[in-house]
Write an enzyme that holds these catalytic residues in place. Structure first.
Site, PDB file in Angstrom:
ATOM      1  N   HIS A 281       0.819  -1.212   0.000  1.00 57.01           N
ATOM      2  CA  HIS A 281       0.000   0.000   0.000  1.00 57.01           C
ATOM      3  C   HIS A 281       0.856   1.267   0.000  1.00 57.01           C
ATOM      4  O   HIS A 281       0.380   2.347  -0.334  1.00 57.01           O
ATOM      5  CB  HIS A 281      -0.949   0.006   1.205  1.00 57.01           C
ATOM      6  CG  HIS A 281      -0.284   0.305   2.512  1.00 57.01           C
ATOM      7  ND1 HIS A 281       0.204  -0.674   3.352  1.00 57.01           N
ATOM      8  CD2 HIS A 281      -0.018   1.494   3.131  1.00 57.01           C
ATOM      9  CE1 HIS A 281       0.721  -0.107   4.428  1.00 57.01           C
ATOM     10  NE2 HIS A 281       0.609   1.204   4.308  1.00 57.01           N
TER      11      HIS A 281
ATOM     12  N   ASP B  43      -0.207  -7.629   1.175  1.00 58.65           N
ATOM     13  CA  ASP B  43       0.278  -6.258   1.363  1.00 58.65           C
ATOM     14  C   ASP B  43       1.811  -6.215   1.342  1.00 58.65           C
ATOM     15  O   ASP B  43       2.435  -5.532   2.148  1.00 58.65           O
ATOM     16  CB  ASP B  43      -0.256  -5.655   2.671  1.00 58.65           C
ATOM     17  CG  ASP B  43      -0.081  -4.136   2.716  1.00 58.65           C
ATOM     18  OD1 ASP B  43       0.023  -3.516   1.638  1.00 58.65           O
ATOM     19  OD2 ASP B  43      -0.019  -3.571   3.823  1.00 58.65           O
TER      20      ASP B  43
ATOM     21  N   GLY C 167       5.427   7.629   7.487  1.00 55.03           N
ATOM     22  CA  GLY C 167       6.590   7.234   6.692  1.00 55.03           C
ATOM     23  C   GLY C 167       7.268   5.982   7.185  1.00 55.03           C
ATOM     24  O   GLY C 167       8.240   5.520   6.584  1.00 55.03           O
TER      25      GLY C 167
ATOM     26  N   SER D 223       5.729   2.930   7.602  1.00 51.80           N
ATOM     27  CA  SER D 223       5.152   1.692   7.063  1.00 51.80           C
ATOM     28  C   SER D 223       6.118   1.055   6.062  1.00 51.80           C
ATOM     29  O   SER D 223       6.709   1.744   5.225  1.00 51.80           O
ATOM     30  CB  SER D 223       3.824   1.981   6.367  1.00 51.80           C
ATOM     31  OG  SER D 223       2.831   2.286   7.306  1.00 51.80           O
TER      32      SER D 223
END
Length: 261
Positions: free
Chosen positions: A86, A116, A200, A202
């Site tokens: 994502h 993901d 920032g 992730s």
């Protein structure tokens, strides 16, 4: 008189032995003390992880400057980098910024939206030290962890905490206690930690005390409470499955040549 001298000598020997034992115990205790402090035990792990953690960016803005998007980390010496899918949203090309400031172009080689996980290939022109993926099935609630990433564009940032829960079940988007929140994502079972995850971060690696990756940061939930919140990481075994598919793709020729039943 002679008997008294023998007793005095024996007492002196006993006292000497006791002092030796006490000294050994104190020395052993002082040696063990630093290892008992969880924070100090992560120094080597963080130093290694800083070299492998990257910031994922995309060019944009009026001056075509690199705009930070998220974090990622190197998983192979050949230059495979993983991040949360994502974070890049299917972009075929991004830039990766290393902790030493060097920048390299990275091309998308695989993305699993359900897991993901996105895998990029980069050739930075320098030796890479990848992080190893541990068996996330061995993760236990209560164990200390460090979360690495590039929050606010600060590459190689480390935050610490513990695993506060494992196999945290998250319902489909729009359902359950996290309906409408950042956790309305595709992953159904997360590693939950109280290690701070900020903007920032992730895609960054969640490390155990040995410096191995046990998860990849994916989402956080704070309900708007300042200084509070929980972070959720994709288990490393999920990440490893995607990376393995990239490194060992099915042999298309063999599949085509296989006789039909």
């Amino acid at each position: 008189m002679r008997t008294q001298q023998i007793l005095n000598i024996a007492a002196g020997v006993v006292a000497f032995v006791i002092l030796l034992l006490l000294g050994w115990g104190l020395t052993r205790g002082s040696d063990d003390t630093p290892r008992a402090r969880g924070g100090e035990g992560f120094v080597g792990a963080v130093e290694k992880a800083q070299r492998a953690t990257v910031m994922i960016t995309v060019s944009g803005g009026p001056r075509d400057e690199a705009m930070p998007m998220g974090s990622g980390f190197v998983v192979t010496a050949e230059g495979l980098v993983v991040t949360a899918a994502h974070v890049t949203g299917g972009m075929p090309v991004v830039s990766v910024v290393f902790a030493d400031g060097s920048v390299a172009r990275a091309e998308l080689v695989a993305a699993d939206e359900v897991a993901d996980v996105a895998v990029f290939s980069t050739t930075p022109g320098k030796p890479l030290t990848p992080l190893s993926l541990a068996d996330s099935n061995q993760v236990k609630a209560g164990q200390p962890v460090v979360l690495m990433g590039a929050p606010y564009g600060l590459v190689g940032t480390a935050t610490s905490g513990i695993v506060s829960a494992i196999n945290r079940q998250i319902g489909p988007a729009g359902e359950g206690r996290f309906a409408g929140s950042a956790l309305s994502g595709p992953v159904k079972a997360y590693i939950q930690t109280d290690a701070p995850l900020t903007a920032g971060g992730s895609g960054g690696p969640l490390l155990n005390a040995a410096g191995q990756v046990i998860g990849m940061a994916s989402a956080r939930e704070s309900r708007g409470e300042p200084g509070a919140g929980l972070a959720f990481a994709i288990p490393s075994n999920v990440v490893k499955d995607v990376v393995d598919r990239v490194r060992n793709p099915p042999d298309a020729n063999r599949a085509a040549a296989s006789p039909r039943p």
